[in-house]
Design an enzyme around this catalytic site. Structure first.
Site, mmCIF file in Angstrom:
data_model
loop_
_atom_site.group_PDB
_atom_site.id
_atom_site.type_symbol
_atom_site.label_atom_id
_atom_site.label_comp_id
_atom_site.label_asym_id
_atom_site.label_seq_id
_atom_site.Cartn_x
_atom_site.Cartn_y
_atom_site.Cartn_z
ATOM 1 N N SER A 229 0.843 -1.200 0.000
ATOM 2 C CA SER A 229 0.000 0.000 0.000
ATOM 3 C C SER A 229 0.882 1.255 0.000
ATOM 4 O O SER A 229 1.682 1.445 -0.918
ATOM 5 C CB SER A 229 -0.955 -0.036 1.192
ATOM 6 O OG SER A 229 -1.906 1.001 1.119
ATOM 7 N N ASP B 203 -10.189 -2.593 -6.039
ATOM 8 C CA ASP B 203 -9.377 -1.534 -5.447
ATOM 9 C C ASP B 203 -9.412 -0.330 -6.375
ATOM 10 O O ASP B 203 -9.041 -0.435 -7.552
ATOM 11 C CB ASP B 203 -7.941 -2.029 -5.259
ATOM 12 C CG ASP B 203 -7.045 -1.004 -4.590
ATOM 13 O OD1 ASP B 203 -7.563 0.048 -4.153
ATOM 14 O OD2 ASP B 203 -5.823 -1.258 -4.497
ATOM 15 N N HIS C 156 -8.395 -4.128 -1.551
ATOM 16 C CA HIS C 156 -7.119 -3.532 -1.150
ATOM 17 C C HIS C 156 -6.607 -4.198 0.127
ATOM 18 O O HIS C 156 -7.346 -4.418 1.074
ATOM 19 C CB HIS C 156 -7.320 -2.025 -0.916
ATOM 20 C CG HIS C 156 -6.039 -1.273 -0.749
ATOM 21 N ND1 HIS C 156 -5.242 -0.920 -1.813
ATOM 22 C CD2 HIS C 156 -5.414 -0.803 0.359
ATOM 23 C CE1 HIS C 156 -4.182 -0.258 -1.371
ATOM 24 N NE2 HIS C 156 -4.262 -0.180 -0.051
#
Length: 471
Positions: free
Chosen positions: A300, A403, A433
């Site tokens: 991320s 996502d 995600h």
């Protein structure tokens, strides 16, 4: 589509994260001085953390190191048990001796375990636990020095390779791992990150260095990015110090045969030490690390840091030798831009991390005077960025179907492929995600498959035999 349980958990997760982000904003407003603490924080009080365990309880030993005296920057080292095999021996099953020593390190009842070990000791008459552990023992790995210092309560009770026997140990590639959390949460030692790093260390057969970088809003950009680059430089320094210590030990042993305790004392006397007499060389990395095969992995927002560190490594070139970044892995990177992509429009209210929440995180991370969704830290597709993309290392990009950040990550990978960089994209259907690193989803088949796919691709670039798979 994600399961009903995932959807319900996503709703509560969003409420919790938004509440925490609002608290971060309120804490800034309540700060009368309006100044940030440069020392910083690397974890939050609400995080569930996993304690470091320097013994091979589940195939991986871990320990924490604070590497910067002026900030809270720290790392957690994940050393897989496969590193204990000798340099000329292949991977073998775990020995009975090593399993017994692991059991000793974990147990608190030293008297009972002393009886147990002495009963099975084939070296001679019965003795104390200290005499058993301190003996030089060869196991099926071919390792002679497995030192688990456990003779006293309160001392280090974990694995410690013997310095002068370092050449017999197997060298493993090193992977820098940057956790996620929108720059404002997460930590290197959280339960979820600890589980993920252990899995990657075992599957990829690498030493993982999980980086505990400083969090926002206490430390805004570029603190986290500078911390990532600082760790890579620290790794280069450790590698060079290890070489210096090795040459000192070799020179100290020249000119005659030295045996027993004198050889050991000479080796320790010639090691590079600080003003307090403590060794400056990290023993696990000195014995088992191969920084010439370095991989950078980011999760991320950690993927943004990983990409920055890779760019800096390309610019530095030989200045960070012997460290060489051979590949990077970007897992659902935290990219954004002022011009929305198709997925940013269609999936703006997606699971776990919606776009509004992530924009709030960016506002907490970027300096107020420099806030822009087209900031170099946020948008990798800006023109005229240095270094040229053709110099970037091979890059694996992981994206999830649900996502909203997926399209920009795919576009970045396409730009790399245009200049002949190996940059495949792995997209996972019905995934969200952080599907491979979020605590609730880590044990799903999809998360395991993702980790296995990463290991297959990474092994192309860390194999000592070249671009081959090394199983």
């Amino acid at each position: 589509m994600p399961s009903v349980a995932v959807k319900f958990y996503s709703v509560f997760f969003k409420l919790l994260v938004k509440h925490r982000l609002q608290n971060r904003i309120q804490s800034l407003l309540d700060d009368a001085n309006g100044k940030n603490d440069s020392f910083g924080v690397t974890t939050r009080s609400e995080e569930s953390v996993a304690a470091a365990s320097p013994v091979f309880t589940d195939g991986v030993a871990t320990k924490d190191i604070h590497i910067d005296a002026f900030t809270s920057l720290s790392i957690r080292i994940f050393l897989p048990e496969s590193a204990l095999s000798s340099a000329d021996a292949g991977s073998r099953p775990k020995s009975k001796t090593l399993r017994r020593l692991d059991a000793v390190a974990e147990s608190q009842d030293s008297t009972t375990l002393s009886r147990d070990l002495v009963r099975r000791n084939s070296y001679g008459p019965s003795g104390t636990l200290n005499s058993v552990v301190d003996q030089t023992r060869r196991n099926s790995y071919g390792v002679e020095h497995l030192n688990f210092n456990m003779s006293e309560v309160g001392v280090y009770r974990g694995y410690l390779p013997t310095f002068e026997n370092r050449r017999s140990f197997r060298k493993l590639p090193v992977m820098l791992q940057f956790h996620g959390g929108g720059f404002v949460s997460g930590s290197k030692d959280s339960v979820a990150n600890d589980f993920f790093c252990r899995r990657i260390a075992k599957l990829c057969d690498v030493i993982v260095l999980a980086v505990g970088y400083r969090l926002a809003p206490e430390n805004r950009y570029p603190a986290a990015f500078e911390d990532g680059w600082k760790v890579l430089n620290w790794l280069a320094k450790e590698a060079n110090l290890a070489e210096c210590s090795k040459s000192l030990v070799g020179r100290g042993g020249a000119g005659g045969s030295i045996t027993g305790d004198s050889k050991k004392s000479d080796g320790h006397r010639n090691m590079v030490a600080d003003t307090f007499g403590a060794s400056m060389v990290e023993p696990w990395l000195a014995a088992h690390g191969d920084p010439s095969r370095c991989v950078i992995l980011g999760v991320s927002c950690g993927a943004n840091i990983a990409d920055y560190v890779s760019r800096k490594a390309v610019e530095a070139g030989k200045l960070i030798e012997p460290v060489k970044v051979v590949a990077q892995v970007l897992m659902y990177p935290f990219f954004i831009g002022s011009i929305p992509t198709h997925s940013e429009i269609k999936l703006a209210n997606s699971y776990f991390y919606d776009k509004a929440m992530c924009i709030l995180a960016w506002k907490l991370f970027l300096p107020e005077e420099d806030y822009s969704l087209d900031h170099p830290a946020a948008n990798p597709l800006l023109p005229n960025r240095s270094p040229p993309l053709k110099l970037m290392p091979p890059t694996l990009t992981i994206v999830a179907e649900h996502d909203w950040m997926r399209d920009r990550a795919i576009a970045y990978s396409e730009e790399l492929r245009k200049v002949n960089v190996d940059a495949p994209v792995l997209e996972y259907k019905d995934a969200v995600h952080e599907f491979a690193t979020l605590d609730m989803l880590q044990k799903t088949p999809q998360a395991l498959a993702c980790a296995e796919d990463i290991s297959i691709w990474v092994k192309k670039y860390i194999s000592i035999r070249g671009h081959e798979f090394s199983y």
